[in-house]
Every structure is written in C-alpha cells, then in structure tokens.
Design an enzyme around this catalytic site. Structure first.
Site, PDB file in Angstrom:
ATOM      1  N   MET A  15     -25.695 -16.848  58.778  1.00 14.56           N
ATOM      2  CA  MET A  15     -24.481 -16.280  59.362  1.00 14.56           C
ATOM      3  C   MET A  15     -23.469 -16.864  60.275  1.00 14.56           C
ATOM      4  O   MET A  15     -22.018 -16.779  59.973  1.00 14.56           O
ATOM      5  CB  MET A  15     -24.381 -14.693  59.434  1.00 14.56           C
ATOM      6  CG  MET A  15     -24.538 -13.984  57.780  1.00 14.56           C
ATOM      7  SD  MET A  15     -23.549 -14.204  55.971  1.00 14.56           S
ATOM      8  CE  MET A  15     -22.629 -12.642  57.300  1.00 14.56           C
ATOM      9  N   SER A 130     -19.553  -8.666  55.893  1.00 11.68           N
ATOM     10  CA  SER A 130     -19.645  -8.995  54.116  1.00 11.68           C
ATOM     11  C   SER A 130     -19.048 -10.138  53.520  1.00 11.68           C
ATOM     12  O   SER A 130     -18.260 -10.680  53.771  1.00 11.68           O
ATOM     13  CB  SER A 130     -19.237  -7.451  53.422  1.00 11.68           C
ATOM     14  OG  SER A 130     -19.735  -7.713  52.080  1.00 11.68           O
ATOM     15  N   LYS A 185     -19.095  -0.231  57.563  1.00  8.22           N
ATOM     16  CA  LYS A 185     -19.311  -1.164  57.007  1.00  8.22           C
ATOM     17  C   LYS A 185     -21.057  -0.842  56.122  1.00  8.22           C
ATOM     18  O   LYS A 185     -21.664  -0.837  55.401  1.00  8.22           O
ATOM     19  CB  LYS A 185     -19.908  -2.500  57.448  1.00  8.22           C
ATOM     20  CG  LYS A 185     -20.916  -4.019  57.630  1.00  8.22           C
ATOM     21  CD  LYS A 185     -20.850  -4.129  56.486  1.00  8.22           C
ATOM     22  CE  LYS A 185     -21.614  -5.377  55.859  1.00  8.22           C
ATOM     23  NZ  LYS A 185     -22.620  -5.414  55.600  1.00  8.22           N
ATOM     24  N   HIS A 188     -20.633   0.064  52.892  1.00 13.03           N
ATOM     25  CA  HIS A 188     -19.821  -0.339  52.439  1.00 13.03           C
ATOM     26  C   HIS A 188     -21.891  -0.973  52.095  1.00 13.03           C
ATOM     27  O   HIS A 188     -21.595  -0.877  49.950  1.00 13.03           O
ATOM     28  CB  HIS A 188     -19.122  -1.874  52.390  1.00 13.03           C
ATOM     29  CG  HIS A 188     -19.722  -2.554  52.280  1.00 13.03           C
ATOM     30  ND1 HIS A 188     -20.943  -3.676  52.406  1.00 13.03           N
ATOM     31  CD2 HIS A 188     -18.826  -4.096  50.955  1.00 13.03           C
ATOM     32  CE1 HIS A 188     -20.463  -4.886  51.382  1.00 13.03           C
ATOM     33  NE2 HIS A 188     -19.372  -4.454  51.073  1.00 13.03           N
ATOM     34  N   ASN A 189     -22.466  -0.636  51.961  1.00 13.00           N
ATOM     35  CA  ASN A 189     -23.571  -1.415  52.103  1.00 13.00           C
ATOM     36  C   ASN A 189     -25.183  -0.820  50.905  1.00 13.00           C
ATOM     37  O   ASN A 189     -25.605  -0.630  50.439  1.00 13.00           O
ATOM     38  CB  ASN A 189     -24.703  -1.763  53.668  1.00 13.00           C
ATOM     39  CG  ASN A 189     -24.269  -2.689  53.997  1.00 13.00           C
ATOM     40  OD1 ASN A 189     -23.769  -3.537  54.225  1.00 13.00           O
ATOM     41  ND2 ASN A 189     -25.417  -3.829  54.204  1.00 13.00           N
ATOM     42  N   GLU A 192     -23.051  -0.509  47.857  1.00 15.71           N
ATOM     43  CA  GLU A 192     -23.844  -2.193  47.066  1.00 15.71           C
ATOM     44  C   GLU A 192     -25.081  -1.529  46.547  1.00 15.71           C
ATOM     45  O   GLU A 192     -25.129  -1.699  45.523  1.00 15.71           O
ATOM     46  CB  GLU A 192     -24.060  -2.848  48.252  1.00 15.71           C
ATOM     47  CG  GLU A 192     -24.416  -4.240  48.275  1.00 15.71           C
ATOM     48  CD  GLU A 192     -24.413  -4.945  49.357  1.00 15.71           C
ATOM     49  OE1 GLU A 192     -24.101  -5.870  50.551  1.00 15.71           O
ATOM     50  OE2 GLU A 192     -26.062  -5.204  49.725  1.00 15.71           O
ATOM     51  N   TYR A 193     -25.738  -0.558  47.826  1.00 16.47           N
ATOM     52  CA  TYR A 193     -27.440  -0.155  46.789  1.00 16.47           C
ATOM     53  C   TYR A 193     -27.083   0.391  45.536  1.00 16.47           C
ATOM     54  O   TYR A 193     -27.394   0.488  44.480  1.00 16.47           O
ATOM     55  CB  TYR A 193     -27.946   0.349  48.290  1.00 16.47           C
ATOM     56  CG  TYR A 193     -28.488  -0.218  49.007  1.00 16.47           C
ATOM     57  CD1 TYR A 193     -28.270  -1.107  49.810  1.00 16.47           C
ATOM     58  CD2 TYR A 193     -30.116   0.419  48.973  1.00 16.47           C
ATOM     59  CE1 TYR A 193     -29.181  -1.706  51.156  1.00 16.47           C
ATOM     60  CE2 TYR A 193     -31.334  -0.054  50.322  1.00 16.47           C
ATOM     61  CZ  TYR A 193     -30.415  -1.312  50.719  1.00 16.47           C
ATOM     62  OH  TYR A 193     -30.528  -1.605  51.912  1.00 16.47           O
ATOM     63  N   HIS A 453     -32.114  36.471  54.796  1.00 17.16           N
ATOM     64  CA  HIS A 453     -30.623  35.575  55.026  1.00 17.16           C
ATOM     65  C   HIS A 453     -30.050  35.895  54.522  1.00 17.16           C
ATOM     66  O   HIS A 453     -28.615  35.110  55.328  1.00 17.16           O
ATOM     67  CB  HIS A 453     -31.590  33.989  54.672  1.00 17.16           C
ATOM     68  CG  HIS A 453     -32.414  33.331  55.031  1.00 17.16           C
ATOM     69  ND1 HIS A 453     -32.891  33.023  56.300  1.00 17.16           N
ATOM     70  CD2 HIS A 453     -33.547  33.643  54.355  1.00 17.16           C
ATOM     71  CE1 HIS A 453     -34.636  32.606  56.859  1.00 17.16           C
ATOM     72  NE2 HIS A 453     -34.801  32.893  55.324  1.00 17.16           N
TER      73      HIS A 453
HETATM   74  C1  6PG Z   1     -23.506  -7.858  52.753  1.00 21.71           C
HETATM   75  C2  6PG Z   1     -24.653  -7.654  52.612  1.00 21.71           C
HETATM   76  C3  6PG Z   1     -26.081  -7.602  54.132  1.00 21.71           C
HETATM   77  C4  6PG Z   1     -26.894  -7.453  53.552  1.00 21.71           C
HETATM   78  C5  6PG Z   1     -27.989  -7.627  52.381  1.00 21.71           C
HETATM   79  C6  6PG Z   1     -29.617  -7.237  52.452  1.00 21.71           C
HETATM   80  O1  6PG Z   1     -22.842  -7.070  52.457  1.00 21.71           O
HETATM   81  O2  6PG Z   1     -23.190  -9.237  52.838  1.00 21.71           O
HETATM   82  O3  6PG Z   1     -24.542  -6.139  53.131  1.00 21.71           O
HETATM   83  O4  6PG Z   1     -25.090  -6.744  55.684  1.00 21.71           O
HETATM   84  O5  6PG Z   1     -27.629  -7.636  54.556  1.00 21.71           O
HETATM   85  O6  6PG Z   1     -27.144  -6.931  51.152  1.00 21.71           O
HETATM   86  O7  6PG Z   1     -29.844  -6.231  52.719  1.00 21.71           O
HETATM   87  P1  6PG Z   1     -30.546  -5.579  51.897  1.00 21.71           P
HETATM   88  O8  6PG Z   1     -32.024  -6.250  52.694  1.00 21.71           O
HETATM   89  O9  6PG Z   1     -30.933  -3.937  52.397  1.00 21.71           O
HETATM   90  O10 6PG Z   1     -30.581  -5.389  50.638  1.00 21.71           O
END
Ligand code: 6PG
Length: 484
Positions: A15, A130, A185, A188-189, A192-193, A453
């Site tokens: 990166m 990202s 961020k 965002h992750n 992403e999951y 309660h």
């Molecule tokens: C991004 C990704 C990145 C992240 C990977 C791995 O936005 O470019 O989110 O930041 O490191 O996706 O994440 P995991 O190993 O937890 O799947």
C-alpha cells in the site's frame, strides 16, 4: 539538504509503495522511508526507478528533505508500530508539522493519538484508505479525520491521488474530528464484510440449490453487474468464478473454505453493541467467517447431520432472478444498518458527518464501490436527517419490489438446509423494524416478574415505570430503571 519534498511516506509494503507512485504520478515529490532501510534502496532501484521519488535512510534525513509544514504519512501495520513511529517522529518534527496514519487503525486509538500529537503542538490525521493494491496505485477512496487545521495542507495531495467519480469529483473529503475518518473506514469494512457474505450466500444457493457450475454462475454475476447490483465486488466475483487452475478446472473449487479476518468487521460489531445499534447483517457476516474457520468441527458434524437433497425445484432462470432480488434487498438492509451506526457514533463523539458525502467517497475507489452508493447519496442529499434509509421513497419502492423473491429464497434455503445467515437476518431486521408492535411487552413482564425491573404502559406517558407483584409473594420495592 534542500527541503524539496511535499510529503514523506513511512512503510514500504504494497500500500505504501503504491501510494508513493500514485503521488509521484500527480506531480508530488515524495520521500520514501522504511525501518529496514534496504527496502528503500530496493524500491528506488526497482518500482520507483526513473521517478522523482527520493529515499531516506533515517528519520532525520527524511525530515530534512521535507517542505514545511512537514507531512509524514505512516503506512505501517495498525497497532504498536503506529505509536512507536509517532514517538520517534515527535522527536524530529516541529510544531505545526503533520503526522498522518493511513492504516486500518482502531478509531479509539486515533482519538487518543490526535489528542497526544496536538498536545505537542503538531497536527494529526487518521485516514481510511480503501481500494487495496490497485486502488492505492490508481486512485483509492480516502477518508481523513483528525485535526481540522491539518486538512488544508493535506487536501491537495489526497484529492489529487484519490479516485474520481462523475465530473472529476474526488472520492476524498474531510470526514470530521478525532477518530471520525477511521470510524467511517471501519464501517466501510464492516459493510464490505456484509456485501461479501451476501455474495457468498447467493453463490452457495446457486451452487448447491440450483446445481450451477462456476462458469454458469460467472455468467449470472456478469448479468447482475449490468443492473442495480453493479459493483466492484460483483465484478470480481464474476471473474473469480471464471478463473481456471493450471489443470483447467475452476480454481474456486480448490480453495479451502475457511475465511480469515484482520479485525475491522469485529470492531464494527463491538462498536455497534456500545451504541445499541442492531447491525445484524455485519454481525452475521463476521460470525459466518468464524463458523467457516471451524472446519474440523464442521467436517465432524457433517458426518452426523447429513444434508438431504438441497436442490431447489422450479425454473432456474426464475430462481437466479429471485436470488438477485434477495441479495439486493439484503444489501439495502445492510447499508441502512451501517448508516444508523455512523449516526449513533457521530452523536456520541460530536462528529458532524456528511452522510451523502460519505456515500460519494465510497462511490469510487474503495472495495464496496457501486452504483447503489449513488442512490444512497441522492437519498441523503434530499434529506440529510434521514434516520432510516428504507424510508427514502426510492429505497421504499425498491425493497417492496424485492420482498416476494426475498422471502421465497430465504424460506426455501432454510427448508433445504442451505445456511443463509445474512439473507435471513436482513429479512428478520426488515420484519422487526416495520413492526409497530413487537413481543417485548412480554419480555418486560418477564423481567418485572423475576427481578422487579419495571415496565412502561401503553396507556400511560413514556417515562413512567410500573411494577406488579406478579405472584402475590414479592415485595413492594422495584429495581432501578436504568437501561444501557
Ligand atoms: C480496503 C479493505 C482493506 C482490508 C481488507 C482485509 O478497504 O481496501 O477493507 O482495508 O484490509 O479488506 O480485511 P480482512 O482481512 O479483515 O478481510
């Protein structure tokens, strides 16, 4: 040494290297530094050969090359390494200089670091970056937060190197103070999951329920990528499914089914628990990775609880269409939950988040980039106070058009024993959030029964609490009424 560099980047992993080359392409002079200094020479003699990138073999040498205010960007592993570099940098930089952390740091660490660095008279930015390797090189999504006074000094570089959407609009803008950038961020992750898990569930149903081959599924994803689901993750799934191993067999079939994770999804869920925001889809996505990692336990249990025929009856093309709609509806739920979480965090930490602006930053460059984020931006631009994305007229229409297929897919997958935790939790959330009355009246009665309660009544104003002596043997004293 003449101070001629615009910025320094510390950390020459993939990166860091790619961001440096990206900055160089945009006319900035960058100093590269790495703790193992042989990496600096290696980088200058290879990837950075023929560019204007400068190398430094010590932090003082790096600092001497920088114009003031000095900008130093850390691209090192999140955690202790960031704190160590901050301390070293505080020894060589001056008040007014700027330290930037571009790793996936925990937002609470960033809040602490902003305060610490500012207390020394310097400025600090914690920024999400990202887009992975390719994004860093060609244009990532960048989400900076921290010391507001640092932003004007960093803005020209970050906005130049970031991804662009529409008429050259950068996918980078100031997010907010303290840990706001890293919080966004992190969310965002988490999303992403969720997106990845939803795609995997769609794949699972197509594979086991419809018996489709990887090539057939690749073709389905290619089609989906032409519509409302058009996105980077759908696009790479199309390509992954089409990829063959050296022997010509689909590579995807040979990959061990245990998922890794570096922790940002888990952090998102932990944070959601603090605020009481039900980001159920992201939570299921994190837990699904955990279940996948229990390979030995699954192999063992699979011998005992053998699945019967998981095949779906009916027209395959129709099913593929239904699965697409189930995925789309579940995605709407996931983003609704993610935006609810950011709103709660903003309230807690005093951040003035621009929700449409965040959708724009995610619209290009990042892993979750999609056409869909353009619709989210429109919704928040129209109504910045929108607390439930599903109530926006566009999303209201869209989710209504999916519910039949969504219920059909979830119920059939459940009947057939194909796990669909994200699809089904999304549907459960939808049914919960649209229920005027839930069975929590009974739950409150249970709490009052065994622990005094107390409960509120429908026929009395909110905030008045009642206790009933349910058995006739309890006392008159109620428990306190605090709630977390
Ligand atoms: C991004 C990704 C990145 C992240 C990977 C791995 O936005 O470019 O989110 O930041 O490191 O996706 O994440 P995991 O190993 O937890 O799947």
């Amino acid at each position: 040494m003449e101070p001629r560099a615009d910025i320094a980047v510390v950390g020459l992993a993939v990166m860091g290297q790619n961001l440096i080359l990206n900055m160089n392409d945009h006319g900035f002079t960058v100093v590269a530094y790495n703790r193992t200094t042989s990496k600096v020479d290696d980088f200058l003699n290879n990837e950075a050969k023929g560019t204007n990138v400068l190398g430094a073999h010590s932090l003082p040498e790096m600092v001497a090359l920088l114009k003031k205010p000095r900008r130093v960007m850390l691209m090192v592993k999140a955690g202790a390494a960031v704190d160590e570099f901050i301390e070293s940098l505080l020894g060589v930089l001056e008040p007014g200089d700027i330290i930037i952390d571009g790793g996936n740091s925990l937002f609470e660490d960033t809040i602490r670091r902003v305060k610490h660095v500012e207390s020394k008279g310097l400025l600090y930015i914690g920024t999400g970056v990202s887009g992975g390797e390719e994004g860093a090189r060609r244009g990532p999504s960048i989400m900076p937060g921290g010391s507001p006074a640092a932003w004007p000094h960093v803005k020209p570089i970050f906005q130049a190197i970031s991804a662009k959407v529409g008429e050259n609009v950068p996918c980078c803008d100031w997010v907010g103070e303290g840990g706001a950038g890293h919080y966004v961020k992190m969310t965002h992750n988490g999303i992403e999951y969720g997106d990845m898990q939803l795609i995997c569930e769609a794949y699972h149903i197509m594979k086991d329920g419809l018996g489709m081959t990887p090539d057939e599924m690749s073709a389905a994803f290619a089609e989906w990528n032409k519509g409302e689901l058009e996105s980077y993750l759908i696009e790479i799934t199309r390509d992954i499914l089409a990829k063959k191993d050296d022997d010509g067999a689909p590579l995807v079939d040979k990959i061990l089914d245990t998922a890794g994770q570096k922790g940002t999804g888990k952090w998102t869920v932990i944070s959601s628990q603090e605020f009481g925001i039900p980001i159920t889809l992201i939570a299921e996505a994190v837990f699904s990775r955990c279940v996948s990692a229990m390979k030995d336990a699954r192999v063992e249990a699979a011998k005992v609880f053998k699945s019967s025929n998981p095949k779906f009856a009916g027209d395959r093309a129709q099913w593929v269409n239904d699965i697409r709609k189930a995925l789309y509806a579940s995605k709407m739920i996931s983003y609704t939950q993610g935006y609810m979480l950011m709103r709660a965090a903003a309230k807690q930490y005093g951040w003035n988040l621009n929700y449409g602006g965040i959708a724009l930053m995610w619209r290009g460059g990042c892993i979750i980039r999609s056409v869909f984020l353009g619709d989210i931006k429109k919704a928040f631009d129209k109504n910045p106070g929108l607390t439930n994305l599903l109530l926006d007229p566009f999303f209201k229409r869209e989710i209504k058009s999916c519910t039949r297929s969504w219920r059909k897919v979830v119920s059939t997958a459940i009947k057939k024993g194909i796990p669909v935790p994200a699809f089904s939790t999304a549907l459960a959330f939808f049914d919960g959030i649209r229920s005027e009355r839930l069975p929590a009246n009974l739950l409150q009665a249970q709490r009052d029964y065994f622990g005094a309660h107390t409960y509120e009544r429908l026929d009395k104003p909110r905030g008045e609490f009642f206790h009933t002596n349910w058995t006739g043997t309890g006392g008159r004293v109620a428990s306190s009424t605090y709630t977390v």
